[in-house]
Design a protein around this motif. Structure first.
Motif: not given
Length: 187
Positions: A89-93
Motif C-alpha cells: 500500500r505504501r508503494q502504491v501510494g
C-alpha cells in the motif's frame, strides 16, 4: 494559499462563457490586456504555488486511490495482491502521488493561461500594470519570496483549526445521529 485554492475552485465552478463576437476595439484592448495578464501571472510563481498546494493534497489523493483500488471489484489481481500488505500500500501510494503530481504539473500551462484570462477579465490594463509594478517593487518581491513560508504557516494553522473544529463537532454529530436513531425507534 487561499489565492490558489480560490482560483482552482473558480476554475472548477466557472460556467463556459457564451460565445459572442466582440467588437474590433474590444478585441484589440483584450489582446493587449491578455499579454499584460500573462506577464502578471508569470510574476506570481504559479508553478511553485501549485506545487505546494498539490503536494499537500497528494497524501489524501493517494489514500483515496489506494482505498478505491482495494475495494474495486474490477481491480487487477496483481494490484490487489500488492495492496494486501502495508508495504505494498505504501508503494502504491508513492507511485500514485508521483504520477498524479506529474499529471497536474503537465497541466500548469493551461492553469496559467486560465489565470491570465481571469485577470484579463477582471482588471483593466492600467490595473494589471499597477499590480505588476507592485510585484516588481521591493515589497512585492518580498511578498513573492515569503509566499511559500506564509502558505506553510497558514496551512499548519488551518490544520490545527480543523482538528479543533472536529473535536468540538464530533460529540454533537454523535449526539444528533443517536437522537435520529431514538426518534426512528432504533437503539
Amino acid at each position: 494559499m487561499t489565492r490558489g485554492l480560490a482560483f482552482l475552485a473558480l476554475l472548477g465552478a466557472a460556467p463556459v462563457a457564451a460565445q459572442t463576437a466582440p467588437s474590433p476595439t474590444a478585441t484589440a484592448a483584450a489582446g493587449g490586456r491578455i499579454e499584460t495578464a500573462r506577464t502578471l501571472v508569470g510574476k506570481l510563481n504559479l508553478d511553485r504555488t501549485l506545487d505546494f498546494q498539490f503536494s499537500g493534497l497528494m497524501p489524501l489523493v493517494a489514500a483515496n486511490i489506494v482505498n478505491g483500488l482495494q475495494t474495486a471489484s474490477d481491480a487487477p489481481k496483481a494490484i490487489k495482491d500488492r495492496l494486501a500488505t502495508s508495504e505494498g500500500r505504501r508503494q502504491v501510494g508513492v507511485i500514485t502521488s508521483e504520477e498524479m503530481l506529474a499529471a497536474f504539473r503537465a497541466r500548469y500551462p493551461a492553469i496559467a493561461e486560465a489565470a491570465a484570462e481571469e485577470y484579463r477579465r477582471n482588471f483593466s490594463e492600467d490595473e494589471l500594470k499597477a499590480i505588476i509594478v507592485f510585484y516588481d517593487s521591493a515589497a512585492g518581491k518580498r511578498l513573492l519570496a515569503l509566499q511559500p513560508q506564509l502558505q506553510q504557516r497558514l496551512s499548519e494553522a488551518g490544520k490545527a483549526v480543523g482538528r479543533e473544529a472536529g473535536m468540538a463537532a464530533f460529540p454533537k454529530i454523535r449526539a444528533r445521529i443517536q437522537a435520529l436513531d431514538k426518534a426512528e425507534g432504533g437503539q
